[in-house]
Scaffold this active site. Structure first.
Site, PDB file in Angstrom:
ATOM      1  N   GLY A  56     -71.939  -4.658  66.795  1.00 47.80           N
ATOM      2  CA  GLY A  56     -71.850  -4.087  67.581  1.00 47.80           C
ATOM      3  C   GLY A  56     -73.387  -3.716  68.262  1.00 47.80           C
ATOM      4  O   GLY A  56     -73.390  -2.671  68.792  1.00 47.80           O
ATOM      5  N   SER A  57     -74.209  -4.485  68.177  1.00 48.54           N
ATOM      6  CA  SER A  57     -75.659  -4.078  68.455  1.00 48.54           C
ATOM      7  C   SER A  57     -75.495  -3.970  70.069  1.00 48.54           C
ATOM      8  O   SER A  57     -76.329  -3.043  70.761  1.00 48.54           O
ATOM      9  CB  SER A  57     -76.647  -4.947  68.007  1.00 48.54           C
ATOM     10  OG  SER A  57     -76.424  -6.395  68.726  1.00 48.54           O
ATOM     11  N   ASN A  58     -74.839  -5.012  70.755  1.00 49.91           N
ATOM     12  CA  ASN A  58     -74.839  -4.812  72.326  1.00 49.91           C
ATOM     13  C   ASN A  58     -73.882  -3.847  72.811  1.00 49.91           C
ATOM     14  O   ASN A  58     -74.125  -3.036  73.621  1.00 49.91           O
ATOM     15  CB  ASN A  58     -74.146  -6.205  72.832  1.00 49.91           C
ATOM     16  CG  ASN A  58     -75.067  -7.280  73.054  1.00 49.91           C
ATOM     17  OD1 ASN A  58     -76.021  -6.915  73.788  1.00 49.91           O
ATOM     18  ND2 ASN A  58     -74.726  -8.412  72.849  1.00 49.91           N
TER      19      ASN A  58
ATOM     20  N   HIS B 178     -72.274 -14.335  76.928  1.00 54.38           N
ATOM     21  CA  HIS B 178     -72.227 -15.408  76.092  1.00 54.38           C
ATOM     22  C   HIS B 178     -73.710 -15.847  75.796  1.00 54.38           C
ATOM     23  O   HIS B 178     -74.618 -15.999  76.606  1.00 54.38           O
ATOM     24  CB  HIS B 178     -71.491 -16.696  77.033  1.00 54.38           C
ATOM     25  CG  HIS B 178     -71.284 -17.901  76.099  1.00 54.38           C
ATOM     26  ND1 HIS B 178     -70.524 -18.118  75.147  1.00 54.38           N
ATOM     27  CD2 HIS B 178     -72.055 -19.047  76.205  1.00 54.38           C
ATOM     28  CE1 HIS B 178     -70.627 -19.217  74.669  1.00 54.38           C
ATOM     29  NE2 HIS B 178     -71.663 -19.918  75.082  1.00 54.38           N
TER      30      HIS B 178
ATOM     31  N   ASN C 271     -67.952 -11.022  80.137  1.00 50.45           N
ATOM     32  CA  ASN C 271     -68.435 -11.229  78.713  1.00 50.45           C
ATOM     33  C   ASN C 271     -69.765 -11.611  78.875  1.00 50.45           C
ATOM     34  O   ASN C 271     -70.519 -12.169  80.072  1.00 50.45           O
ATOM     35  CB  ASN C 271     -67.734 -12.554  78.191  1.00 50.45           C
ATOM     36  CG  ASN C 271     -67.804 -12.905  76.810  1.00 50.45           C
ATOM     37  OD1 ASN C 271     -67.900 -12.152  75.957  1.00 50.45           O
ATOM     38  ND2 ASN C 271     -67.969 -14.240  76.762  1.00 50.45           N
TER      39      ASN C 271
END
Length: 188
Positions: free
Chosen positions: A12-14, A104, A102
């Protein structure tokens, strides 16, 4: 106030970066984090940042409308996949057209598709002796990593770089660009 829902599967860093970026914003906020992994660290990160976080199983997202109903109740302006590993279901894409994006960890169309995520991508980049890689932020459609590209950022791959070195460079690009692209999308 624009509303963001994040889907994540891992640390969950993003997700944390996005929550922190928008926590004092007058125009948008992250209202919910959803994960397919009940052990995901993203749940702890969201809790510490006072953001609602729920986990679900494959039945809830692909065999019933449970996750779709949660999303409808949350009324997101944008659904952000940030390290979410399952294929996104058509019923949610149809309910939220052009509202699911998203990030990527490669320059699509290279190194995209089923099974191409995280270290799998970075290992392939190094194995193929690429001199450049980067991130792609794209809309999500019914095929893995084939939605319209919104943004790309690049970085060099040095001949001595390991997959871990590439991962660190990609992480830096994600931290820098992902929140800004999300913010821009919310204002268009």
């Amino acid at each position: 106030m624009k509303r963001i829902v994040i889907f994540a599967s891992g640390s969950g860093s993003n997700a944390e970066n996005l929550i922190r970026f928008f926590e004092n914003s007058q125009t948008a906020s992250v209202v919910q984090v959803l994960t397919n992994n009940p052990q995901a660290k993203v749940l702890d990160r969201a809790k510490k940042l006072n953001v609602s976080a729920l986990s679900f199983n494959r039945v809830a997202i692909s065999k019933t409308e449970d996750v779709l109903n949660i999303l409808k109740a949350s009324k997101p302006d944008l659904i952000v996949l940030a390290g979410y590993l399952w294929k996104f279901p058509d019923n949610i894409l149809n309910a939220f057209p052009n509202k699911v994006i998203n990030v990527h960890p490669a320059l699509l169309p290279n190194y995209g598709g089923k099974g191409m995520y995280g270290m799998h991508v970075h290992n392939a980049v190094v194995a193929n002796k690429e001199t450049q890689t980067g991130i792609t932020i794209h809309y999500v459609n019914e095929h893995y990593d084939e939605g319209a590209i919104i943004f790309q950022a690049t970085c060099e791959v040095d001949p001595t770089d390991t997959a871990d070195d590439v991962a660190a460079k990609i992480h830096t690009l994600e931290m820098e660009h992902f929140p800004k692209v999300v913010e821009k999308l919310l204002h268009t």
